[in-house]
Scaffold this active site. Structure first.
Site, mmCIF file in Angstrom:
data_model
loop_
_atom_site.group_PDB
_atom_site.id
_atom_site.type_symbol
_atom_site.label_atom_id
_atom_site.label_comp_id
_atom_site.label_asym_id
_atom_site.label_seq_id
_atom_site.Cartn_x
_atom_site.Cartn_y
_atom_site.Cartn_z
ATOM 1 N N SER A 188 -10.304 -0.241 6.865
ATOM 2 C CA SER A 188 -9.717 -0.176 5.518
ATOM 3 C C SER A 188 -9.024 -1.431 4.998
ATOM 4 O O SER A 188 -8.603 -1.447 3.846
ATOM 5 C CB SER A 188 -8.719 0.974 5.450
ATOM 6 O OG SER A 188 -9.420 2.162 5.262
ATOM 7 N N LYS B 15 0.851 -1.197 0.000
ATOM 8 C CA LYS B 15 0.000 0.000 0.000
ATOM 9 C C LYS B 15 0.885 1.246 0.000
ATOM 10 O O LYS B 15 1.919 1.271 0.685
ATOM 11 C CB LYS B 15 -0.904 -0.029 1.234
ATOM 12 C CG LYS B 15 -1.959 1.068 1.285
ATOM 13 C CD LYS B 15 -2.913 0.879 2.462
ATOM 14 C CE LYS B 15 -3.965 1.979 2.526
ATOM 15 N NZ LYS B 15 -4.949 1.782 3.604
ATOM 16 N N SER C 225 -9.870 2.092 2.620
ATOM 17 C CA SER C 225 -8.942 2.804 1.779
ATOM 18 C C SER C 225 -7.940 1.917 1.047
ATOM 19 O O SER C 225 -7.301 2.380 0.099
ATOM 20 C CB SER C 225 -8.171 3.820 2.630
ATOM 21 O OG SER C 225 -7.398 3.153 3.611
HETATM 22 N N1 GLN Z 1 -13.427 4.554 5.973
HETATM 23 C C1 GLN Z 1 -12.802 5.021 7.170
HETATM 24 C C2 GLN Z 1 -12.356 6.451 6.992
HETATM 25 O O1 GLN Z 1 -12.657 7.001 6.013
HETATM 26 C C3 GLN Z 1 -11.689 4.108 7.554
HETATM 27 C C4 GLN Z 1 -10.452 4.343 6.797
HETATM 28 C C5 GLN Z 1 -9.316 3.487 7.259
HETATM 29 O O2 GLN Z 1 -9.481 2.475 7.936
HETATM 30 N N2 GLN Z 1 -8.125 3.910 6.903
HETATM 31 O O3 GLN Z 1 -11.710 7.015 7.817
#
Ligand code: GLN
Length: 485
Positions: free
Chosen positions: A177, A78, A153
């Site tokens: 995410s 990532k 994400s």
């Molecule tokens: N969807 C969540 C956010 O927008 C979680 C994102 C994540 O786990 N990095 O913050």
């Protein structure tokens, strides 16, 4: 043999037996990436030369009989893990051209185990999002249906793994995410307990929540990858000094008879798609048939998880993102004076979702509102953690849906932040409590994969992987096959 379809463990075994070489395996993945990435946008940086160099070195070790745990296996990383000498942007314009002078601990551990870097995967900007649509480099398309998101994400990692571009990829999970994109892509994704993997060299979003994890096409591969990447690191003060178990070696050592599966009544809400609910019910039934017991548990503060998360995460993000000022990293837009340079660099460098979070975070941390929002959210966070601790006195694992619906269409929720945030209803609670969770494929709705989430006690990674493995053995969903284009 279709090399790209090999699992991580399978590939590592064949490499050790020298039936295949790392160079040929890496080239097969590269061909796949080169032919598919333009459509899916899973990778933002492809490291072809570096990959072949690493593969050659692995082949040399394999030949000499010095193979390490996952010697020669291609992996995606990532884009928020710092990789020495390789562009790392967290998919933000503000990190334009940032080439880290050091390696994150998680990636370093994977290279020490013999992994081969094929590229950096697309993600929501600074990991803020649930659909990969906030990336500066554009959205990821879901390989199952290109008009749909692949979640976020870690959407790029999920698409890369599901589409056979690599055998595994790292993700990071702050509020879901890893688990949510894994569910949307029909793969396995595990977020370990907070502290299990080092955060050193991971671009920070919300430091009390961020945790790295593994995304692969089956449970055994996920176990193996997690074993290779986790462990104590003196460079991260929240990293936990506990021995790493050989997660992949003990998967069959669990008797399902008497396993207590907790079903939290607050998770079966009206927003839950009935077809998704049926999939969770079917998964539970597979276990009860083998002698597991169902216990109804209550997590009474569940309804506060999303609001608490969206106070705490932006507050931490606000201070973590203060370092991007055009002076030290990436993008700089020259202004008339220092303050103007800060303003111009940050205005141009951050996308709208990141700006939204910075504004929310500054608001909740401001002197007049600190107690009303931030302190209160921290208190409720403690209650959410206590709910889980209480529930785990009555059950061994908790089963929930990973997401309320299968992958939604690109563009469907991006203009409605509340709808987007609600995607995280089932994942943020465990993140706030620091607990481990794994999403495994459990069925299909309308041609799209659906995942179930299995949550466990702190540091119960081994146990969760055993339960997930048992489920995989009972189903045909181990290798949900994206029709190769
Ligand atoms: N969807 C969540 C956010 O927008 C979680 C994102 C994540 O786990 N990095 O913050």
């Amino acid at each position: 043999m279709d090399l790209i379809k090999l699992g991580l463990k399978e590939a590592a075994d064949l490499l050790k037996k020298r039936e295949i070489s790392s160079v040929e395996l890496t080239k097969a993945c590269m061909d796949r990436i080169n032919s598919r990435n333009e459509r899916l946008n899973a990778f933002v940086t492809i490291t072809e030369d570096k990959a072949l160099e690493m593969a050659q070195r692995s082949d040399k070790r394999l030949k000499e009989g010095n193979a390490r745990l996952i010697e020669g296996v291609p992996l995606g990383m990532k884009d928020l893990f710092c990789t020495e000498g390789v562009l790392t942007t967290a998919c933000s314009h503000i990190l334009d051209g940032f080439v880290p002078p050091y390696e994150s601990t998680v990636s370093a551990n994977l290279w020490k185990a013999g992994g081969v870097l094929v590229g950096k995967t697309n993600m929501d900007e600074f990991a803020m999002g649930s659909s990969n649509e906030t990336s500066y480099y554009g959205p990821v398309r879901n390989p199952w249906d290109e008009s749909r998101t692949c979640g976020g994400s870690s959407g790029g990692s999920a698409a890369a793994v599901a589409d056979y571009m690599c055998m595994g990829a790292t993700g990071s999970d702050t509020g879901g995410s890893i688990r949510q994109p894994s569910a949307f892509a029909g793969i396995v994704g595990m977020k370990p307990t907070y502290g299990r993997c080092s955060r050193y060299g991971m671009v920070a979003f919300a430091s009390s929540l961020d945790q790295a994890g593994a995304m692969c096409r089956n449970v055994e591969d996920t176990a193996l990858m997690l074993r290779a990447m986790s462990g104590f690191d003196p460079m991260d003060s929240t990293s936990v000094d506990m021995p790493i178990e050989n997660y992949d070696q003990n998967l069959d050592k669990l008797t399902l008879k008497g396993l207590r599966i907790g079903l939290p009544k607050e998770y079966f809400i009206k927003e839950l798609d009935p077809e998704v609910k049926a999939i969770v019910d079917a998964a539970v039934a597979r276990f009860t048939k083998e002698g597991a017991e169902v216990v109804e548990v209550s997590l009474p503060h569940t309804k506060y998880a999303v609001p608490v998360y969206y106070i705490i995460a932006p507050a931490e993000a606000t201070s973590n993102l203060a370092r991007y000022d055009g002076m030290r990293f990436g993008l700089r837009i020259e202004g008339e004076n220092l303050a103007d340079t800060y303003r111009k660099s940050r205005s141009k460098g951050f996308g709208w979702e990141v700006k939204r979070r910075i504004m929310i975070g500054n608001y909740t941390l401001s002197s007049g509102y600190y107690d009303a929002y931030y302190t209160k959210a921290q208190r409720v966070r403690a209650l959410i953690a206590k709910d889980f601790a209480d529930a785990f006195t009555q059950c061994d694992v908790i089963f929930t849906p990973t997401t309320p619906t299968p992958a939604f269409k690109l563009g469907e929720k991006i203009s409605d932040p509340i709808q987007m945030f609600l995607n995280d209803v089932f994942t943020t609670g465990a993140s706030l409590a620091g607990l481990p969770g794994i999403s495994v494929p459990a069925g299909m709705v309308g041609g799209m994969p659906v995942g179930i989430q299995i949550l466990g006690k702190p540091f119960a990674e081994q146990h969760l992987l055993q339960v997930a493995w048992a489920h995989e053995k009972m189903t045909a969903f181990a290798a949900l096959d994206v029709k190769a284009a």
